[in-house]
Design a protein around this motif. Sequence first.
Motif, PDB file in Angstrom:
ATOM      1  N   ILE A  62     -47.378 -20.482 -67.553  1.00 15.78           N
ATOM      2  CA  ILE A  62     -46.273 -20.327 -66.600  1.00 15.78           C
ATOM      3  C   ILE A  62     -46.800 -19.581 -65.375  1.00 15.78           C
ATOM      4  CG2 ILE A  62     -44.133 -19.015 -66.163  1.00 15.78           C
ATOM      5  CD1 ILE A  62     -43.325 -19.609 -69.054  1.00 15.78           C
ATOM      6  N   GLY A  63     -46.363 -20.044 -64.199  1.00 15.52           N
ATOM      7  CA  GLY A  63     -46.584 -19.316 -62.961  1.00 15.52           C
ATOM      8  C   GLY A  63     -45.242 -18.912 -62.384  1.00 15.52           C
ATOM      9  N   ILE A  64     -45.175 -17.745 -61.771  1.00 15.10           N
ATOM     10  CA  ILE A  64     -43.920 -17.223 -61.226  1.00 15.10           C
ATOM     11  C   ILE A  64     -44.061 -17.020 -59.726  1.00 15.10           C
ATOM     12  CG2 ILE A  64     -42.332 -15.238 -61.194  1.00 15.10           C
ATOM     13  CD1 ILE A  64     -43.036 -14.765 -64.129  1.00 15.10           C
ATOM     14  N   ARG A  98     -54.128  -9.098 -59.894  1.00 16.03           N
ATOM     15  CA  ARG A  98     -54.376 -10.242 -59.036  1.00 16.03           C
ATOM     16  C   ARG A  98     -53.305 -11.304 -59.265  1.00 16.03           C
ATOM     17  NH1 ARG A  98     -59.273  -9.515 -56.674  1.00 16.03           N
ATOM     18  NH2 ARG A  98     -59.054 -11.538 -55.660  1.00 16.03           N
ATOM     19  N   SER A  99     -53.104 -12.159 -58.273  1.00 15.72           N
ATOM     20  CA  SER A  99     -52.075 -13.196 -58.390  1.00 15.72           C
ATOM     21  C   SER A  99     -52.401 -14.193 -59.498  1.00 15.72           C
ATOM     22  CB  SER A  99     -51.922 -13.937 -57.057  1.00 15.72           C
ATOM     23  OG  SER A  99     -51.490 -13.061 -56.042  1.00 15.72           O
ATOM     24  N   SER A 100     -53.681 -14.466 -59.694  1.00 16.22           N
ATOM     25  CA  SER A 100     -54.114 -15.341 -60.784  1.00 16.22           C
ATOM     26  C   SER A 100     -54.734 -14.463 -61.858  1.00 16.22           C
ATOM     27  CB  SER A 100     -55.123 -16.371 -60.259  1.00 16.22           C
ATOM     28  OG  SER A 100     -55.466 -17.314 -61.248  1.00 16.22           O
ATOM     29  N   ASP A 101     -53.935 -14.159 -62.886  1.00 15.07           N
ATOM     30  CA  ASP A 101     -54.361 -13.197 -63.914  1.00 15.07           C
ATOM     31  C   ASP A 101     -53.477 -13.415 -65.133  1.00 15.07           C
ATOM     32  OD1 ASP A 101     -55.525 -11.091 -65.249  1.00 15.07           O
ATOM     33  OD2 ASP A 101     -55.315  -9.669 -63.601  1.00 15.07           O
ATOM     34  N   CYS A 102     -53.883 -12.855 -66.251  1.00 14.48           N
ATOM     35  CA  CYS A 102     -53.077 -12.952 -67.459  1.00 14.48           C
ATOM     36  C   CYS A 102     -52.050 -11.819 -67.482  1.00 14.48           C
ATOM     37  CB  CYS A 102     -53.957 -12.882 -68.697  1.00 14.48           C
ATOM     38  SG  CYS A 102     -53.031 -13.065 -70.237  1.00 14.48           S
ATOM     39  N   ARG A 110     -32.333 -17.547 -75.465  1.00 10.10           N
ATOM     40  CA  ARG A 110     -33.600 -17.226 -76.108  1.00 10.10           C
ATOM     41  C   ARG A 110     -34.742 -17.791 -75.286  1.00 10.10           C
ATOM     42  NH1 ARG A 110     -33.516 -14.875 -80.858  1.00 10.10           N
ATOM     43  NH2 ARG A 110     -35.638 -15.524 -81.372  1.00 10.10           N
ATOM     44  N   ILE A 111     -35.879 -17.137 -75.358  1.00 12.44           N
ATOM     45  CA  ILE A 111     -37.031 -17.499 -74.546  1.00 12.44           C
ATOM     46  C   ILE A 111     -38.011 -18.304 -75.402  1.00 12.44           C
ATOM     47  CG2 ILE A 111     -38.954 -16.592 -73.169  1.00 12.44           C
ATOM     48  CD1 ILE A 111     -37.280 -13.976 -72.910  1.00 12.44           C
ATOM     49  N   PRO A 112     -38.514 -19.433 -74.913  1.00 10.52           N
ATOM     50  CA  PRO A 112     -39.566 -20.149 -75.649  1.00 10.52           C
ATOM     51  C   PRO A 112     -40.750 -19.212 -75.869  1.00 10.52           C
ATOM     52  CG  PRO A 112     -38.737 -21.497 -73.825  1.00 10.52           C
ATOM     53  CD  PRO A 112     -38.156 -20.112 -73.654  1.00 10.52           C
ATOM     54  N   GLN A 113     -41.146 -19.041 -77.096  1.00  5.14           N
ATOM     55  CA  GLN A 113     -42.106 -17.993 -77.453  1.00  5.14           C
ATOM     56  C   GLN A 113     -43.544 -18.491 -77.381  1.00  5.14           C
ATOM     57  OE1 GLN A 113     -41.231 -16.252 -81.232  1.00  5.14           O
ATOM     58  NE2 GLN A 113     -42.726 -14.591 -81.028  1.00  5.14           N
ATOM     59  N   GLY A 114     -44.456 -17.578 -76.962  1.00  5.53           N
ATOM     60  CA  GLY A 114     -45.885 -17.843 -77.069  1.00  5.53           C
ATOM     61  C   GLY A 114     -46.513 -18.567 -75.891  1.00  5.53           C
ATOM     62  N   ILE A 115     -45.833 -18.590 -74.721  1.00  2.00           N
ATOM     63  CA  ILE A 115     -46.404 -19.241 -73.531  1.00  2.00           C
ATOM     64  C   ILE A 115     -47.032 -18.177 -72.638  1.00  2.00           C
ATOM     65  CG2 ILE A 115     -45.964 -20.753 -71.572  1.00  2.00           C
ATOM     66  CD1 ILE A 115     -43.444 -21.725 -72.998  1.00  2.00           C
ATOM     67  N   ARG A 116     -48.244 -18.427 -72.199  1.00  3.12           N
ATOM     68  CA  ARG A 116     -48.940 -17.465 -71.340  1.00  3.12           C
ATOM     69  C   ARG A 116     -48.362 -17.465 -69.918  1.00  3.12           C
ATOM     70  NH1 ARG A 116     -54.994 -19.500 -72.109  1.00  3.12           N
ATOM     71  NH2 ARG A 116     -53.851 -21.487 -72.083  1.00  3.12           N
ATOM     72  N   ILE A 117     -48.218 -16.277 -69.349  1.00  3.32           N
ATOM     73  CA  ILE A 117     -47.846 -16.108 -67.933  1.00  3.32           C
ATOM     74  C   ILE A 117     -49.130 -15.750 -67.200  1.00  3.32           C
ATOM     75  CG2 ILE A 117     -46.413 -14.861 -66.284  1.00  3.32           C
ATOM     76  CD1 ILE A 117     -44.541 -14.185 -68.672  1.00  3.32           C
ATOM     77  N   CYS A 118     -49.579 -16.648 -66.317  1.00  3.23           N
ATOM     78  CA  CYS A 118     -50.926 -16.485 -65.758  1.00  3.23           C
ATOM     79  C   CYS A 118     -50.992 -16.534 -64.236  1.00  3.23           C
ATOM     80  CB  CYS A 118     -51.863 -17.549 -66.338  1.00  3.23           C
ATOM     81  SG  CYS A 118     -52.139 -17.355 -68.117  1.00  3.23           S
ATOM     82  N   GLY A 119     -49.852 -16.576 -63.564  1.00  2.00           N
ATOM     83  CA  GLY A 119     -49.871 -16.584 -62.108  1.00  2.00           C
ATOM     84  C   GLY A 119     -48.597 -16.000 -61.551  1.00  2.00           C
ATOM     85  N   VAL A 120     -48.722 -15.182 -60.497  1.00  2.98           N
ATOM     86  CA  VAL A 120     -47.563 -14.558 -59.851  1.00  2.98           C
ATOM     87  C   VAL A 120     -47.870 -14.435 -58.358  1.00  2.98           C
ATOM     88  CG1 VAL A 120     -46.095 -12.508 -59.683  1.00  2.98           C
ATOM     89  CG2 VAL A 120     -46.989 -13.214 -61.913  1.00  2.98           C
ATOM     90  N   ALA A 121     -46.900 -14.801 -57.519  1.00  4.00           N
ATOM     91  CA  ALA A 121     -47.045 -14.594 -56.072  1.00  4.00           C
ATOM     92  C   ALA A 121     -45.684 -14.646 -55.409  1.00  4.00           C
ATOM     93  CB  ALA A 121     -47.969 -15.642 -55.443  1.00  4.00           C
ATOM     94  N   ALA A 177     -51.542 -20.078 -61.806  1.00  3.23           N
ATOM     95  CA  ALA A 177     -51.542 -19.961 -63.264  1.00  3.23           C
ATOM     96  C   ALA A 177     -52.568 -20.905 -63.889  1.00  3.23           C
ATOM     97  CB  ALA A 177     -50.140 -20.260 -63.804  1.00  3.23           C
ATOM     98  N   GLY A 178     -52.567 -22.164 -63.455  1.00  2.00           N
ATOM     99  CA  GLY A 178     -53.461 -23.160 -64.050  1.00  2.00           C
ATOM    100  C   GLY A 178     -54.928 -22.892 -63.796  1.00  2.00           C
ATOM    101  N   LEU A 179     -55.250 -22.300 -62.657  1.00  2.00           N
ATOM    102  CA  LEU A 179     -56.640 -21.930 -62.386  1.00  2.00           C
ATOM    103  C   LEU A 179     -57.121 -20.839 -63.339  1.00  2.00           C
ATOM    104  CD1 LEU A 179     -56.601 -21.928 -58.481  1.00  2.00           C
ATOM    105  CD2 LEU A 179     -58.026 -23.402 -59.928  1.00  2.00           C
ATOM    106  N   GLN A 180     -56.224 -19.937 -63.697  1.00  2.00           N
ATOM    107  CA  GLN A 180     -56.586 -18.842 -64.593  1.00  2.00           C
ATOM    108  C   GLN A 180     -56.951 -19.356 -65.986  1.00  2.00           C
ATOM    109  OE1 GLN A 180     -57.171 -15.651 -64.198  1.00  2.00           O
ATOM    110  NE2 GLN A 180     -57.441 -15.259 -66.381  1.00  2.00           N
TER     111      GLN A 180
END
Length: 513
Positions: free
Chosen positions: A75-77, A218-222, A246-257, A463-466
């Motif tokens: 996921i990227g935010i 960093r914007s691209s990070d875990c 409820r939140i789908p569990q176990g998805i990585r958040i890897c980008g924020v900007a 997110a995908g680059l990370q």
Amino acid sequence: MTYVIALDQGTTSSRALLVDHDSVVRGVAQKPFAQHFPQPGWVEHDPFDILETQIGVLNDLMDREGLGPDDIECIGITNQRETTMLWDRRTGDPVCNAIVWQCRRTADIVEAVCAERGVADYITATTGLVPDAYFSASKVKWILDNVPGAREAAQMGDLLFGTVDTWLIWNLTGGKVHATDYTNASRTMLFDIHKGCWDERLCRMFGIPMHVLPEVRRSSDCYGVTASEAPASHRGLTGRGRDLPRIPQGIRICGVAGDQQAALFGQCCTSAGRAKNTYGTGCFLLMHTGKVAVSSRNNLITTIAASAPGAEGLEYALEGSVFMAGALIQWLRDELGLIESVEESEQMALSVPDSAGVFIVPAFTGLGAPYWDAEARGAIYGLTRGARREHIVRAALESLAFQVNDLIRGMEDDAGCCLELLAVDGGASRNNFLMQFQSDILRTRLQRPVSTETTALGAAYLAGLQTGFWQDMGEICARRSIEREFTPGMDACTRDAAVMKWSRCIERTRSTY
């Protein structure tokens, strides 16, 4: 097949977008949420409305497409910037509604803080920002000073501060991660954009305990992994009962900007001299300046740009805004009744050879960069008996291009380079007349991508680059498709005469009040 999901949390709605490996948006879910205006000039959001709608559209998108957590790479935010909230680290309860970036209640706080000699210059030199209530620092101070018990709780370490991205990350990870990225931190007016850290002196000026501030990454990070349930108590801000999805569990958040930096990244403007302009309600123009934090001589903002993983040091951008863009076209439709739809403005502008000498300066709420004249007000010049509504509509569209030209010229002066290409997005970028006139006035090529979802794509790319979903920016840029390119066609004499007349109109508008 796996996908990346971009969570695009905006000022009026929350969205989730499904992006495949070819950078194609395969699905979108969107929900609006309420705007609150408790007093004139005040704008608030219920933080639980933001959270509920954002989790809701994430679930809606995955359910509609028949996807589970294993189908989502990460996921990227991306988010509305500067909007401010404080919440209890134990219960997840916000102490009050979020104060939105548009809110002007803290203007007196900024004025008081900057009354001491040298403070305004220190703020600009450290943060790259022009001191203003727009940014987060004065909003945090207002909450601590005006919400009963807030300052005491903050001093005891019981409160957390965050912009919208931080609030989402904290809840999506079950309260395990209190973090933001460099782009959002750089919009708080508390962050040293040169050293890449929170500034202790600024925190003292605004009376903000530093331990309430999030970790900056960093914007691209875990940023962690989604939990099944947010830690928020779900009581809401008025005591009403509510349950968060409820939140789908176990998805990585890897980008924020922040949204504008995400759009810059999504347009592949990742090297010095590349620029993008978003034609929305207003215009947001950003030019990448590489690893140099350019100090503006033209009242522009210096901010941190999002960067790909592996980049050394921080990267920067110059930013300027035009207050009235799409809102000006809505004014033609809703207040003047000159057009029935926004789309009609293009056909009407093309129905006449020129504006018949009519110029509109849309300073309805003052003039932004590079003028920053809050007292200026809108004006129409050059009216004759022969002026028709078609000329007024055309003059309105032309005024957007003239304002963007003013910003570009200031950026070129600051950065010491000439812009060769402008990437465009946003609703008004679909107006072919406006884009061609913009290219003519700028004497610069414009590129409009096939997908104008550049903000969400920027978050997805980070997110995908990370995670390795995309290998590098070269792969992403190679997949970027251009729907249309606009090239300058106006002769130099006509262009220069038009810009000179526009400048005279600006001078007259500023001297009127």
